[in-house]
Design an enzyme around this catalytic site. Structure first.
Site, short mmCIF file in Angstrom:
data_model
loop_
_atom_site.label_atom_id
_atom_site.label_comp_id
_atom_site.label_asym_id
_atom_site.label_seq_id
_atom_site.Cartn_x
_atom_site.Cartn_y
_atom_site.Cartn_z
N ASP A 112 -49.05 -2.19 12.15
CA ASP A 112 -49.68 -2.72 10.94
C ASP A 112 -48.65 -2.61 9.82
O ASP A 112 -47.46 -2.49 10.12
CB ASP A 112 -50.99 -1.99 10.64
CG ASP A 112 -51.98 -2.88 9.88
OD1 ASP A 112 -51.55 -3.54 8.92
OD2 ASP A 112 -53.17 -2.91 10.23
N HIS A 143 -46.68 -5.37 10.12
CA HIS A 143 -47.25 -6.46 9.32
C HIS A 143 -46.53 -6.60 7.99
O HIS A 143 -47.07 -7.15 7.05
CB HIS A 143 -48.76 -6.25 9.09
CG HIS A 143 -49.58 -6.44 10.33
ND1 HIS A 143 -50.96 -6.39 10.33
CD2 HIS A 143 -49.22 -6.70 11.61
CE1 HIS A 143 -51.40 -6.60 11.57
NE2 HIS A 143 -50.36 -6.79 12.35
#
Ligand SMILES: *[C@@H]1O[C@H](CO)[C@@H](O)[C@H](O)[C@H]1NC(C)=O
Ligand SMILES: *[C@@H]1O[C@H](CO)[C@@H](O)[C@H](O)[C@H]1NC(C)=O
Ligand SMILES: *[C@@H]1O[C@H](CO)[C@@H](O)[C@H](O)[C@H]1NC(C)=O
Ligand SMILES: *[C@@H]1O[C@H](CO)[C@@H](O)[C@H](O)[C@H]1NC(C)=O
Ligand SMILES: *[C@@H]1O[C@H](CO)[C@@H](O)[C@H](O)[C@H]1NC(C)=O
Ligand SMILES: *[C@@H]1O[C@H](CO)[C@@H](O)[C@H](O)[C@H]1NC(C)=O
Ligand SMILES: *[C@@H]1O[C@H](CO)[C@@H](O)[C@H](O)[C@H]1NC(C)=O
Ligand SMILES: *[C@@H]1O[C@H](CO)[C@@H](O)[C@H](O)[C@H]1NC(C)=O
Ligand SMILES: *[C@@H]1O[C@H](CO)[C@@H](O)[C@H](O)[C@H]1NC(C)=O
Ligand SMILES: *[C@@H]1O[C@H](CO)[C@@H](O)[C@H](O)[C@H]1NC(C)=O
Length: 426
Positions: A240, A263
């Site tokens: 993430d 991410h």
């Protein structure tokens, strides 16, 4: 003056406390109980005894099955050259971890934490003689998340599957965490909460699932209501955000980082809750290698919302003075992305543009190659209200060759002349 503690006390606490030559300078060397026993109580005792003007040595393998809620630390050096491994005990950690309210208390949107560091003034170090590991034993959580169907948000919503954060720095000042490894966090790796002057350096992180279940939400850092935060010279492998600047992060510096599989380095998300003011300002992100990522340099802000109680956009505030420089990407879906209609249906965002402004954003030397997941698009700057004073220089982004020339999508960016690429409408 030499400080000695009674041997009896040592036995009771399973601690070897050695003498120190400095006045009120204590040293606690934590000896593991072994045989699979819980070392948490011994570690807590060490924090109690040596957590002020002291040193705590953790140079062995420790199994931890106790929430480490430490407080009142001041001028303490923690030498972590061993391994702190949290037990994979979902039934213990879920109800016992500490709930920290995040953003909207009504939604019980809170995170749990395994090691919570609280202090008003503290110098915490995992210093150069460190090199140790914090192992969150995340695999059971990655698997449980998939099979249990619960997102495991703590607080009121779950006490049976609440994924903890291995290390939270809470209400603290002057903290240095350096030269350690984080393995397999169940959730976010680091939470910086209401703290100032916190620095992380030389961190190696890997949150990796060995099953088919993804290591979800394993953000490297989430920074909330904090000021003067520095993160540098780290190697991050996770699933993430590599670093996320949550509401009210000011004066943050992130540099010399390699992020793989993440991410991106993200401002936000912000503006989720109507009636709340979120601010992110004065952020410099420099010298980044971003590989195999969903995003590179990212800003995400919710759109507006007509409901005064909205929990899906409508918040106010601003994003201001953000610079991403010397940022190399490869195999990244959105190398540069700013979205002011984040998680907001297009029609809602058009009727109710975001009330959270974005200005003074600079992209300097963002280079490399996208993944092609967005075909030829390498830049998306999409605002619902005019976003002002965006500049880009030294941009050299390409999609993989088969997609041809790069495409740059912009909406509601004033003065696109200050960007060194030609915008087209989305
Ligand atoms: C953690 O420690 C603080 C300070 O001692 C205390 O106020 C708080 O209640 C503790 N939290 C838990 C969940 O034990
Ligand atoms: C980190 O710790 C290791 C092991 O003690 C040591 O060899 C190394 O020099 C340290 N690195 C830094 C950057 O402090
Ligand atoms: C950029 O960061 C890398 C580590 O990712 C480091 O090796 C390199 O020296 C840095 N470059 C500069 C110019 O500081
Ligand atoms: C990035 O992650 C992938 C997948 O886990 C791995 O195969 C690769 O070796 C990593 N690359 C770097 C530079 O760490
Ligand atoms: C952020 O700071 C502003 C201005 O001080 C304040 O009004 C707001 O409540 C803060 N928001 C959060 C989420 O702490
Ligand atoms: C913008 O942010 C950077 C990085 O924190 C800071 O050094 C600089 O002083 C800020 N500029 C202004 C005008 O506040
Ligand atoms: C951008 O890259 C150029 C060429 O490599 C370099 O000379 C310049 O210093 C970089 N800009 C910044 C702000 O680092
Ligand atoms: C991206 O990585 C691929 C595979 O390693 C490599 O062939 C390509 O040259 C890289 N692209 C850039 C722009 O560095
Ligand atoms: C990429 O192009 C293909 C073929 O034209 C199209 O089907 C697909 O929807 C495009 N993907 C995106 C994300 O735009
Ligand atoms: C641009 O902003 C205006 C409001 O200023 C809004 O009506 C419009 O939908 C926005 N355009 C896009 C593409 O978001």
């Amino acid at each position: 003056m030499v400080l000695l503690l009674l041997p009896l006390l040592l036995n009771l606490l399973s601690l070897a406390v050695s003498a120190s030559v400095v006045k009120v300078h204590r040293m606690c060397h934590v000896v593991p109980v072994g045989k699979g026993g819980d070392d948490g109580p011994s570690i807590l005792s060490a924090f109690n005894q040596c957590g002020q003007n002291g040193k705590i040595v953790l140079d062995q393998y420790y199994s931890v099955n106790t929430v480490l809620n430490t407080t009142g630390l001041n001028n303490v050096h923690i030498e972590l050259s061993g391994v702190l491994q949290d037990t994979p005990d979902i039934a213990y950690w879920s109800p016992n971890s500490i709930f920290l309210t995040y953003q909207n208390a009504e939604q019980h949107y809170s995170w749990t934490t395994l090691l919570l560091i609280i202090s008003s003034s503290l110098m915490l170090r995992f210093p150069q003689y460190g090199g140790g590991t914090i192992d969150g034993n995340g695999q059971v959580w990655y698997d449980g998340l998939t099979t249990g169907g619960s997102t495991g948000v703590a607080g009121g919503s779950s006490t049976t599957f609440a994924r903890p954060v291995p290390l939270t720095v809470f209400n603290s000042k002057n903290v240095l965490i350096t030269n350690i490894t984080y393995l397999n966090s169940p959730f976010w790796n680091n939470f910086v909460y209401q703290s100032q002057y916190v620095e992380y350096s030389w961190i190696t992180m890997s949150s990796h699932s060995y099953s088919k279940n993804f290591a979800s939400n394993t953000d490297g850092w989430d920074i909330y209501r904090s000021d003067h935060i520095t993160i540098h010279d780290c190697e991050i492998n996770n699933g993430d955000d590599c670093v996320s600047f949550k509401p009210n992060t000011t004066n943050a510096w992130v540099y010399n980082m390699v992020c793989n599989g993440s991410h991106g380095i993200s401002v936000g998300s912000l503006g989720q809750y109507a009636g709340e003011t979120d601010i992110v300002a004065n952020v410099l992100v420099n010298n980044i290698t971003m590989l195999n990522a969903q995003n590179g340099a990212r800003i995400k802000v919710f759109g507006g919302n007509p409901s005064p109680n909205s929990m899906a956009g409508g918040g106010t505030g601003y994003v201001k003075n953000i610079t991403y420089s010397n940022f190399y990407v490869n195999n990244t879906d959105f190398p540069i992305t700013t979205n002011q209609c984040y998680s907001t249906p297009a029609a809602t965002c058009e009727a109710y543009p975001s009330k959270l402004t974005i200005s003074d954003v600079h992209y300097i030397n963002v280079t490399g190659m996208s993944s092609g997941a967005e075909n030829a698009t390498v830049v998306t700057l999409e605002c619902s209200e005019p976003c002002t004073d965006f500049t880009a220089t030294g941009t050299h982004l390409v999609p993989p060759a088969k997609f041809g020339s790069p495409v740059y999508l912009c909406a509601n960016i004033t003065n696109t002349g200050a960007l060194d690429f030609s915008c087209t409408a989305p």
